[in-house]
Design an enzyme around this catalytic site. Structure first.
Site, PDB file in Angstrom:
ATOM      1  N   ASP A 201       8.514 -55.786 -37.753  1.00  0.00           N
ATOM      2  CA  ASP A 201       7.364 -55.972 -36.459  1.00  0.00           C
ATOM      3  C   ASP A 201       7.795 -54.691 -35.643  1.00  0.00           C
ATOM      4  O   ASP A 201       8.758 -54.222 -35.770  1.00  0.00           O
ATOM      5  CB  ASP A 201       7.441 -57.301 -35.833  1.00  0.00           C
ATOM      6  N   ASP A 207       5.241 -62.958 -31.213  1.00  0.00           N
ATOM      7  CA  ASP A 207       4.614 -63.751 -32.332  1.00  0.00           C
ATOM      8  C   ASP A 207       4.536 -63.320 -33.482  1.00  0.00           C
ATOM      9  O   ASP A 207       3.647 -62.800 -34.206  1.00  0.00           O
ATOM     10  CB  ASP A 207       3.166 -63.837 -31.592  1.00  0.00           C
ATOM     11  N   ASP A 209       4.421 -63.689 -37.349  1.00  0.00           N
ATOM     12  CA  ASP A 209       3.790 -64.830 -37.909  1.00  0.00           C
ATOM     13  C   ASP A 209       4.059 -64.477 -39.707  1.00  0.00           C
ATOM     14  O   ASP A 209       3.519 -65.228 -40.527  1.00  0.00           O
ATOM     15  CB  ASP A 209       2.180 -64.983 -37.746  1.00  0.00           C
ATOM     16  N   ASP A 210       4.883 -63.534 -40.023  1.00  0.00           N
ATOM     17  CA  ASP A 210       5.057 -63.482 -41.439  1.00  0.00           C
ATOM     18  C   ASP A 210       6.407 -62.812 -41.509  1.00  0.00           C
ATOM     19  O   ASP A 210       6.946 -62.100 -40.965  1.00  0.00           O
ATOM     20  CB  ASP A 210       4.023 -62.141 -41.993  1.00  0.00           C
ATOM     21  N   TYR A 312       9.877 -51.507 -37.256  1.00  0.00           N
ATOM     22  CA  TYR A 312       9.137 -50.929 -38.105  1.00  0.00           C
ATOM     23  C   TYR A 312       9.767 -49.390 -38.112  1.00  0.00           C
ATOM     24  O   TYR A 312      10.218 -48.888 -39.133  1.00  0.00           O
ATOM     25  CB  TYR A 312       7.569 -50.430 -37.605  1.00  0.00           C
ATOM     26  N   ARG A 506      -2.871 -65.567 -34.823  1.00  0.00           N
ATOM     27  CA  ARG A 506      -3.606 -64.763 -34.161  1.00  0.00           C
ATOM     28  C   ARG A 506      -5.170 -64.607 -34.568  1.00  0.00           C
ATOM     29  O   ARG A 506      -5.955 -64.065 -33.653  1.00  0.00           O
ATOM     30  CB  ARG A 506      -3.078 -63.139 -34.286  1.00  0.00           C
TER      31      ARG A 506
END
Length: 651
Positions: A201, A207, A209-210, A312, A506
């Site tokens: 991320d 947050d 989420d994966d 990233y 989200r």
């Protein structure tokens, strides 16, 4: 003598009734007069008529013809431009309350009163929401409004945010949470905490989420996609669920986000933070070495543990072997990144052949200081780490669409049907005139295969061909993406089916799909499709969120560039639109939209001819500019009150 003569009044009425009648929309000008725009013609509105009208009003009118001059006389109001609107407080001569409408074409102030529900003491320049209560053409009364909501004071540093959110009736605060969040699921969870899941991320993301885990198999790859599981803690009849069904999405704005779920859920309990065991819905996907799915995907409820939060840019630096690049902290994380890179290349190749790839465009982000002042604007392109996550999510959503359709029979599917049926003939004519004459038919372009083949042909054209022009022209013929409860093609992705479930923190649609998949895992055999009301709400909210992001960005661009106006900087820009009165372009360096008046392009108005079908500009009969062209523009003026950036073309 003639003042109250009934015969004269009757004659006047007969003359008026005999005049041609039209229906149109009022367009104001910088002068006292305006025009009534109808389908194919424009009629003059004198100052006396404009006193009863507002820019954007839809009216019935009678037309008076005097030689070549055609003048409109307003008869009745069909639909007012203003109902609920945003404005600023003005105390005329100290005590007469007025509100200035926040609209670039509406210059007049409107007398107003304050609703009893407003407790805030209003000050000069305050931002408010108002409701138009009287209209001269409807109520035989001057314009009048009621102020129904206080937004913020004029000096509020977050005014661009609060005003824009109020304009689109979007909430500015997170959802209220609960005092506790017990686990609601009764399905046993598989323990996958031994697998080396990682998240990738942005550095500031909370947050998450994966999370992903990839391993070699005897036939290729096994990809595990673990997705945060908020529905494990949210009952369907809870206030949180009701709020999420109205918000539908998390709003990501410069400086902060407004989450769809309470922050303690989005950023803490459900977020896949490293080295913490979290509930997840997991999909195991098996592919061959070329990225083809070779077995039915398996969905399962599990407990997972992310072993690392990766960033990233750091992962991209490592893969690209940049000097002094970040390095993985352990061998297992390094192996996961190496696997991800190989797998992603295979999936990109698969989508290039079987679907469609995204056109590479930059994302622009605002860097703000502690006072929310823009200090810089950064342009960034998707790098390999972004593509790793993107390709994994696309694959997972392809699998979810197939699973929802074949096992459950319903869900929330993301669909796109390509060209709008009313523009399909225009698209056919355009493509045959630009690429291969006679090779495209309307019937072919309305099929997924035909559409994809056309897109691949355009992508393969040489760099000497103006692909931007083709892309922008074709965009005018496309329909909008929609949500459906049954699987349908997504032409934009080049896929037969697509259903997102990978961002339930989200997106409300993903929460709905989670609940359906879980119902199947519990052994249920009948499923209730999502309501049309739910789909419509998501469609509306998605559009509103995009408009909020755009409007806040326009405001911040004005503030950022206003400080540079004295230097009259020159930028490279891409033409995005051509109209009868101006060119609009986007500055490549920062993404700002700049307005170039026709008067700065041609000294004589008659030399400027805009071809709206070609989206091209002709000067003295010669084609000079078209959408997609790169031009040099010089910044000349910034108007924050209308959020307008104005410039000239530098030849």
């Amino acid at each position: 003598m003639f003042q109250n003569n009934p015969l004269l009044a009757q004659l006047k009425q007969q003359i008026h009734d005999a005049k041609p009648k039209v229906e149109g929309v009022v367009r104001a000008t910088d002068k006292a007069y305006g025009f009534l725009e109808c389908d194919k013609e424009s009629f003059f509105l004198p100052p006396s008529a404009m006193k009863k009208l507002m820019h954007g009003d839809k009216i019935f009118a009678s037309i008076t013809i005097d030689g070549d001059k055609k003048t409109a006389e307003p008869d009745a109001l069909i639909e007012p431009m203003l109902t609920r609107f945003i404005g600023r407080i003005n105390f005329h001569k100290g005590n007469r309350l007025q509100v200035f409408v926040d609209h670039p074409q509406i210059k007049t102030s409107i007398d107003a009163k304050i609703a009893k529900s407003i407790e805030q003491k209003l000050q000069q320049g305050d931002w408010v929401v108002a409701q138009l209560t009287k209209h001269p053409l409807r109520d035989n009364h001057f314009f009048y409004a009621e102020i129904t909501q206080f937004i913020c004071h004029s000096d509020d540093k977050l005014a661009p945010w609060w005003v824009t959110l109020a304009r689109y009736e979007q909430p500015r605060h997170p959802v209220n949470g609960q005092t506790e969040y017990p686990m609601l699921d009764d399905i046993p969870r598989i323990n996958l905490t031994n697998l080396h899941f990682v998240t990738i991320d942005s550095a500031s993301t909370q947050d998450m989420d994966d999370a992903l885990y990839l391993e070699r198999s005897t036939t290729g790859w096994q990809l595990y996609v673990a997705i945060a599981d908020p529905t494990a803690y949210i009952s369907e009849d809870s206030e949180i669920e009701k709020a999420a069904s109205q918000r539908c999405f998390t709003s990501y704005l410069p400086a902060f986000n407004i989450p769809m779920l309470p922050r303690e859920l989005a950023d803490d309990l459900c977020s896949l933070t490293p080295n913490q065991t979290k509930a997840a819905l997991v999909c195991r996907i098996e592919t061959d070495n070329s990225g083809n799915v070779i077995d039915n995907p398996e969905f399962m409820l599990a407990n997972v543990q992310s072993k690392a939060k990766l960033i990233y840019d750091e992962v991209s630096d490592y893969i690209e072997c940049l000097p002094n690049a970040w390095q993985p902290s352990d061998e297992e994380t390094k192996q996961q990144i190496d696997h991800f890179y190989i797998f992603t290349q295979a999936r990109i190749a698969w989508r290039r052949q079987h679907g469609l790839l995204f056109k590479e465009t930059p994302d622009y982000s605002f860097e703000l200081d502690n006072n929310n002042k823009v200090v810089a604007i950064h342009a960034s392109f998707r790098r390999i780490a972004n593509q790793i996550v993107e390709e994994a999510m696309i694959l997972a959503n392809i699998c979810a669409a197939e699973f929802l359709q074949t096992r459950i029979g319903c869900g929330i599917f993301n669909t796109h049907s390509g060209f709008d049926p009313k523009f399909i003939v225009s698209a056919e004519v355009f493509l045959n005139s630009q690429i291969d004459k006679g090779n495209y038919s309307a019937e072919q372009l309305q099929t997924l295969d035909g559409y994809c083949q056309m897109r691949r042909t355009i992508a393969a054209l040489s760099e000497n061909f103006n692909n931007d022009y083709l892309e922008m022209r074709l965009r005018r013929f496309l329909t909008f993406a929609t949500f459906k409860t049954e699987q349908a093609p997504h032409f934009g992705l080049g896929l037969t089916g697509y259903a997102t479930w990978t961002s339930p923190i989200r997106k409300y649609s993903d929460m709905v799909n989670h609940r359906l998949i879980k119902a199947f895992l519990r052994g249920e055999t009948t499923f209730t499709p999502p309501s049309q009301e739910c789909l419509d709400r998501m469609q509306i909210t998605r559009r509103q969120n995009r408009l909020v992001e755009r409007d806040i960005a326009d405001w911040l661009y004005c503030r950022f560039l206003a400080e540079k106006i004295d230097a009259k900087p020159v930028f490279t820009a891409t033409i995005r639109d051509i109209s009868r009165s101006n060119i609009r372009a986007n500055i490549n360096e920062n993404g700002a939209s700049i307005f170039i008046p026709a008067s700065t392009i041609c000294e004589r108005k008659e030399d400027y001819q805009a071809n709206l079908e070609e989206l091209a500009l002709y000067v003295q009969g010669k084609r000079k500019y078209q959408i997609g062209d790169q031009i040099q523009v010089q910044l000349t003026e910034v108007r924050e009150d209308t959020r307008s950036i104005i410039g000239n073309i530098i030849d």
